[in-house]
Motif scaffolding. Structure first.
Motif, PDB file in Angstrom:
ATOM      1  N   ASP A   1       9.208  -6.735  19.223  1.00 50.39           N
ATOM      2  CA  ASP A   1       9.457  -7.261  17.943  1.00 50.39           C
ATOM      3  C   ASP A   1       8.117  -7.522  16.930  1.00 50.39           C
ATOM      4  OD1 ASP A   1      12.211  -6.749  18.179  1.00 50.39           O
ATOM      5  OD2 ASP A   1      12.628  -8.866  18.431  1.00 50.39           O
ATOM      6  N   GLY A   2       7.236  -8.313  17.877  1.00 48.88           N
ATOM      7  CA  GLY A   2       6.038  -8.539  17.075  1.00 48.88           C
ATOM      8  C   GLY A   2       5.184  -7.254  16.826  1.00 48.88           C
ATOM      9  N   GLN A   3       5.120  -6.575  17.784  1.00 48.14           N
ATOM     10  CA  GLN A   3       4.289  -5.348  17.685  1.00 48.14           C
ATOM     11  C   GLN A   3       4.775  -4.297  16.585  1.00 48.14           C
ATOM     12  OE1 GLN A   3       4.668  -4.154  21.590  1.00 48.14           O
ATOM     13  NE2 GLN A   3       2.186  -4.235  21.878  1.00 48.14           N
ATOM     14  N   VAL A   4       6.076  -4.143  16.667  1.00 47.08           N
ATOM     15  CA  VAL A   4       6.806  -3.282  15.362  1.00 47.08           C
ATOM     16  C   VAL A   4       6.360  -3.882  14.134  1.00 47.08           C
ATOM     17  CG1 VAL A   4       9.099  -2.556  14.542  1.00 47.08           C
ATOM     18  CG2 VAL A   4       8.579  -2.590  17.193  1.00 47.08           C
ATOM     19  N   LYS A   5       6.750  -5.157  13.909  1.00 42.12           N
ATOM     20  CA  LYS A   5       6.416  -5.888  12.742  1.00 42.12           C
ATOM     21  C   LYS A   5       4.985  -5.579  12.170  1.00 42.12           C
ATOM     22  CE  LYS A   5       6.466 -10.337  10.216  1.00 42.12           C
ATOM     23  NZ  LYS A   5       7.333 -11.788  10.255  1.00 42.12           N
ATOM     24  N   ALA A   6       4.083  -5.847  12.918  1.00 40.03           N
ATOM     25  CA  ALA A   6       2.549  -5.663  12.858  1.00 40.03           C
ATOM     26  C   ALA A   6       2.271  -4.126  12.443  1.00 40.03           C
ATOM     27  CB  ALA A   6       1.769  -6.074  14.105  1.00 40.03           C
ATOM     28  N   LEU A   7       3.028  -3.339  13.125  1.00 37.08           N
ATOM     29  CA  LEU A   7       2.795  -1.670  13.007  1.00 37.08           C
ATOM     30  C   LEU A   7       3.508  -1.521  11.384  1.00 37.08           C
ATOM     31  CD1 LEU A   7       3.714  -0.070  16.100  1.00 37.08           C
ATOM     32  CD2 LEU A   7       1.728   0.144  15.089  1.00 37.08           C
ATOM     33  N   ALA A   8       4.499  -2.181  11.021  1.00 37.73           N
ATOM     34  CA  ALA A   8       5.168  -2.001   9.849  1.00 37.73           C
ATOM     35  C   ALA A   8       4.220  -2.323   8.573  1.00 37.73           C
ATOM     36  CB  ALA A   8       6.732  -2.696   9.851  1.00 37.73           C
ATOM     37  N   THR A   9       3.721  -3.661   8.669  1.00 37.40           N
ATOM     38  CA  THR A   9       3.061  -4.179   7.753  1.00 37.40           C
ATOM     39  C   THR A   9       1.740  -3.799   7.374  1.00 37.40           C
ATOM     40  OG1 THR A   9       2.425  -6.143   9.131  1.00 37.40           O
ATOM     41  CG2 THR A   9       4.458  -6.701   7.803  1.00 37.40           C
ATOM     42  N   GLY A  10       1.253  -3.163   8.669  1.00 36.03           N
ATOM     43  CA  GLY A  10      -0.181  -2.543   8.585  1.00 36.03           C
ATOM     44  C   GLY A  10      -0.183  -0.994   8.245  1.00 36.03           C
ATOM     45  N   TRP A  11       1.021  -0.525   8.031  1.00 33.94           N
ATOM     46  CA  TRP A  11       0.987   0.792   7.923  1.00 33.94           C
ATOM     47  C   TRP A  11       0.291   1.193   6.690  1.00 33.94           C
ATOM     48  CZ3 TRP A  11       2.003   4.163  11.437  1.00 33.94           C
ATOM     49  CH2 TRP A  11       2.447   5.573  11.062  1.00 33.94           C
ATOM     50  N   GLN A  12      -0.324   2.237   6.510  1.00 38.67           N
ATOM     51  CA  GLN A  12      -1.327   2.596   5.363  1.00 38.67           C
ATOM     52  C   GLN A  12      -0.553   2.852   4.208  1.00 38.67           C
ATOM     53  OE1 GLN A  12      -1.010   4.220   8.127  1.00 38.67           O
ATOM     54  NE2 GLN A  12      -1.432   6.397   8.161  1.00 38.67           N
ATOM     55  N   ILE A  13       0.648   3.198   4.255  1.00 37.59           N
ATOM     56  CA  ILE A  13       1.518   3.640   2.904  1.00 37.59           C
ATOM     57  C   ILE A  13       2.596   2.595   2.826  1.00 37.59           C
ATOM     58  CG2 ILE A  13       2.761   5.351   1.741  1.00 37.59           C
ATOM     59  CD1 ILE A  13       1.466   7.440   3.320  1.00 37.59           C
ATOM     60  N   GLU A  14       2.574   1.714   1.696  1.00 41.42           N
ATOM     61  CA  GLU A  14       3.733   0.803   1.660  1.00 41.42           C
ATOM     62  C   GLU A  14       4.796   1.494   0.893  1.00 41.42           C
ATOM     63  OE1 GLU A  14       1.882  -2.098  -1.029  1.00 41.42           O
ATOM     64  OE2 GLU A  14       0.722  -3.004   0.733  1.00 41.42           O
ATOM     65  N   GLN A  15       6.042   0.736   0.950  1.00 41.34           N
ATOM     66  CA  GLN A  15       7.154   1.185   0.495  1.00 41.34           C
ATOM     67  C   GLN A  15       7.314   1.167  -1.036  1.00 41.34           C
ATOM     68  OE1 GLN A  15      10.284   2.194   1.904  1.00 41.34           O
ATOM     69  NE2 GLN A  15       9.272   2.225   3.936  1.00 41.34           N
ATOM     70  N   PRO A  16       7.733   1.831  -1.594  1.00 38.76           N
ATOM     71  CA  PRO A  16       7.975   2.046  -3.399  1.00 38.76           C
ATOM     72  C   PRO A  16       9.064   0.965  -3.571  1.00 38.76           C
ATOM     73  CG  PRO A  16       9.124   3.999  -2.343  1.00 38.76           C
ATOM     74  CD  PRO A  16       8.433   3.400  -0.918  1.00 38.76           C
ATOM     75  N   SER A  17       8.881   0.271  -4.506  1.00 41.38           N
ATOM     76  CA  SER A  17       9.591  -0.912  -5.161  1.00 41.38           C
ATOM     77  C   SER A  17       9.465  -0.718  -6.673  1.00 41.38           C
ATOM     78  CB  SER A  17       9.208  -2.262  -4.417  1.00 41.38           C
ATOM     79  OG  SER A  17      10.219  -3.197  -4.652  1.00 41.38           O
ATOM     80  N   ILE A  18      10.335  -1.859  -7.070  1.00 41.63           N
ATOM     81  CA  ILE A  18      10.175  -2.069  -8.615  1.00 41.63           C
ATOM     82  C   ILE A  18       9.785  -3.605  -8.648  1.00 41.63           C
ATOM     83  CG2 ILE A  18      11.696  -2.386 -10.731  1.00 41.63           C
ATOM     84  CD1 ILE A  18      11.103   0.522  -9.929  1.00 41.63           C
ATOM     85  N   ASN A  19       8.962  -4.055  -9.632  1.00 41.65           N
ATOM     86  CA  ASN A  19       8.351  -5.423  -9.829  1.00 41.65           C
ATOM     87  C   ASN A  19       9.748  -5.917 -10.709  1.00 41.65           C
ATOM     88  OD1 ASN A  19       7.430  -7.690 -11.233  1.00 41.65           O
ATOM     89  ND2 ASN A  19       5.360  -6.884 -10.889  1.00 41.65           N
ATOM     90  N   PRO A  20      10.344  -7.122 -10.146  1.00 42.39           N
ATOM     91  CA  PRO A  20      11.353  -7.740 -10.554  1.00 42.39           C
ATOM     92  C   PRO A  20      11.163  -8.447 -11.877  1.00 42.39           C
ATOM     93  CG  PRO A  20      10.769  -9.118  -8.817  1.00 42.39           C
ATOM     94  CD  PRO A  20       9.826  -7.718  -8.822  1.00 42.39           C
ATOM     95  N   ASP A  21       9.902  -8.730 -12.378  1.00 44.75           N
ATOM     96  CA  ASP A  21       9.298  -9.272 -13.535  1.00 44.75           C
ATOM     97  C   ASP A  21       9.274  -8.537 -14.561  1.00 44.75           C
ATOM     98  OD1 ASP A  21       9.504 -11.704 -12.061  1.00 44.75           O
ATOM     99  OD2 ASP A  21       7.267 -11.674 -11.228  1.00 44.75           O
ATOM    100  N   THR A  22       8.488  -7.168 -14.288  1.00 43.09           N
ATOM    101  CA  THR A  22       8.211  -6.485 -15.436  1.00 43.09           C
ATOM    102  C   THR A  22       8.949  -5.332 -15.432  1.00 43.09           C
ATOM    103  OG1 THR A  22       6.621  -5.097 -14.032  1.00 43.09           O
ATOM    104  CG2 THR A  22       5.809  -7.084 -15.295  1.00 43.09           C
ATOM    105  N   GLY A  23       9.867  -4.910 -14.280  1.00 41.12           N
ATOM    106  CA  GLY A  23      10.656  -3.674 -14.111  1.00 41.12           C
ATOM    107  C   GLY A  23       9.739  -2.341 -13.750  1.00 41.12           C
ATOM    108  N   GLU A  24       8.446  -2.547 -13.547  1.00 43.90           N
ATOM    109  CA  GLU A  24       7.539  -1.425 -13.547  1.00 43.90           C
ATOM    110  C   GLU A  24       7.540  -1.101 -12.018  1.00 43.90           C
ATOM    111  OE1 GLU A  24       3.920  -2.752 -14.674  1.00 43.90           O
ATOM    112  OE2 GLU A  24       4.108  -2.655 -16.939  1.00 43.90           O
ATOM    113  N   VAL A  25       7.253   0.080 -11.753  1.00 41.71           N
ATOM    114  CA  VAL A  25       7.054   0.929 -10.505  1.00 41.71           C
ATOM    115  C   VAL A  25       5.837  -0.116  -9.619  1.00 41.71           C
ATOM    116  CG1 VAL A  25       6.699   2.723  -9.044  1.00 41.71           C
ATOM    117  CG2 VAL A  25       7.867   2.957 -11.117  1.00 41.71           C
ATOM    118  N   ALA A  26       6.209  -0.698  -8.404  1.00 39.06           N
ATOM    119  CA  ALA A  26       5.485  -1.025  -7.671  1.00 39.06           C
ATOM    120  C   ALA A  26       5.641  -0.716  -6.279  1.00 39.06           C
ATOM    121  CB  ALA A  26       5.564  -2.584  -7.697  1.00 39.06           C
TER     122      ALA A  26
END
Length: 283
Positions: free
Chosen positions: A98-123
């Motif tokens: 689990d720890g290795q998987v979490k480290a791989l996920a958080t350290g992956w070079q490309i992040e997940q597309p999301s929406i800034n909840p405060d501004t509604g902008e793409v983040a």
């Protein structure tokens, strides 16, 4: 009268189709299509066998090989090719905790597309183990702009999408990039590889947009000490992409043998019951 006219029209259509089919067959037999460069090359260079341990009825994945293949994908292929149908937590099947998987996920070079909840902008946000691997490019337009107008295919199901998929991947990336033979150009002058493309004897039309991904031994330094030759790296990434396309192969094989065993025992029991019930009856 109407029925007679309809029958006549139908018979005419059938006759025309039959006549066309007949002359098409005659044309193919008497004037076969001229051989092409790709048919000539593929006939002389059939796919090489990756000889993966997962092949055959009793095949099983080699976890260490899958980890090496993932390392090749991560360091070489992930810059252009996505595996969007695979989630980070699926890597636990490759022996990561689990720890290795979490480290791989958080350290992956490309992040997940999301929406800034405060501004509604793409983040974007850090990947979670439950997330699928993010797309390398946001869309085909961005992919073409970064890759000489070519769209790198997603590799999640590549070994299922190509005939003899594991062998295809192994042959293509490990042994396909060679200098275009001079005798090929002599025989097929129009087969010269255009500028911006690369000659690959295992690609469908011989000309591929992807530059050679594995260029030299030692390009990836394996963590388990395996010698990273080009042949070994090609074999390992082919094994990893076989797993991404069919992660439950081991389970499926085990279930299949269990079902066969059950059916075999059931047949013996059914035969015994038949002999017992009908033992005093003449057939």
């Amino acid at each position: 009268m109407i029925r007679w006219i309809s029958g006549f029209i139908g018979a005419g259509i059938v006759a025309v189709l039959a006549w066309s089919l007949l002359w098409s067959v005659v044309g193919v037999v008497t004037d076969p299509p001229a051989p092409t460069a790709e048919h000539y090359v593929h006939a002389h260079h059939p796919l090489l066998s990756a000889e993966l341990p997962s092949e055959g009825l009793f095949g099983k994945y080699d976890v260490r090989q899958l980890q090496r293949g993932f390392q090749v994908y991560k360091e070489v292929c992930a810059a252009c090719h996505s595996i969007r149908l695979v989630s980070f937590r699926d890597l636990k099947q490759l022996g990561y905790d689990d720890g290795q998987v979490k480290a791989l996920a958080t350290g992956w070079q490309i992040e997940q597309p999301s929406i800034n909840p405060d501004t509604g902008e793409v983040a974007t946000r850090k990947n979670l183990p439950s997330d699928h691997f993010p797309l390398v490019f946001a869309n085909d337009v961005a992919a073409r702009a970064a890759n000489n107008n070519a769209v790198p295919p997603d590799l999640s199901l590549m070994t299922k999408a190509r005939h003899e998929g594991p062998d295809y991947v192994y042959s293509l990336v490990g042994h396909g990039y060679v200098t275009q033979p001079a005798d090929l150009l002599t025989k097929f002058p129009d087969a010269k590889t255009p500028n911006g493309l690369h000659y690959n004897q295992y690609f469908a039309n011989l000309n591929i947009a992807m530059p050679p991904p594995l260029t030299q031994d030692g390009q990836v330094q394996y963590l388990d000490g395996t010698k990273p030759t080009v042949d070994q790296m090609a074999k390992d990434v082919a094994a990893f992409l076989t797993w991404t396309a069919e992660p439950n192969l081991d389970t499926r094989h085990g279930a299949g043998f269990a079902v066969l065993g059950f059916l075999l025992v059931f047949c013996f029991l059914a035969y015994g019951a038949y002999q017992n019930v009908w033992r005093n009856m003449k057939h």
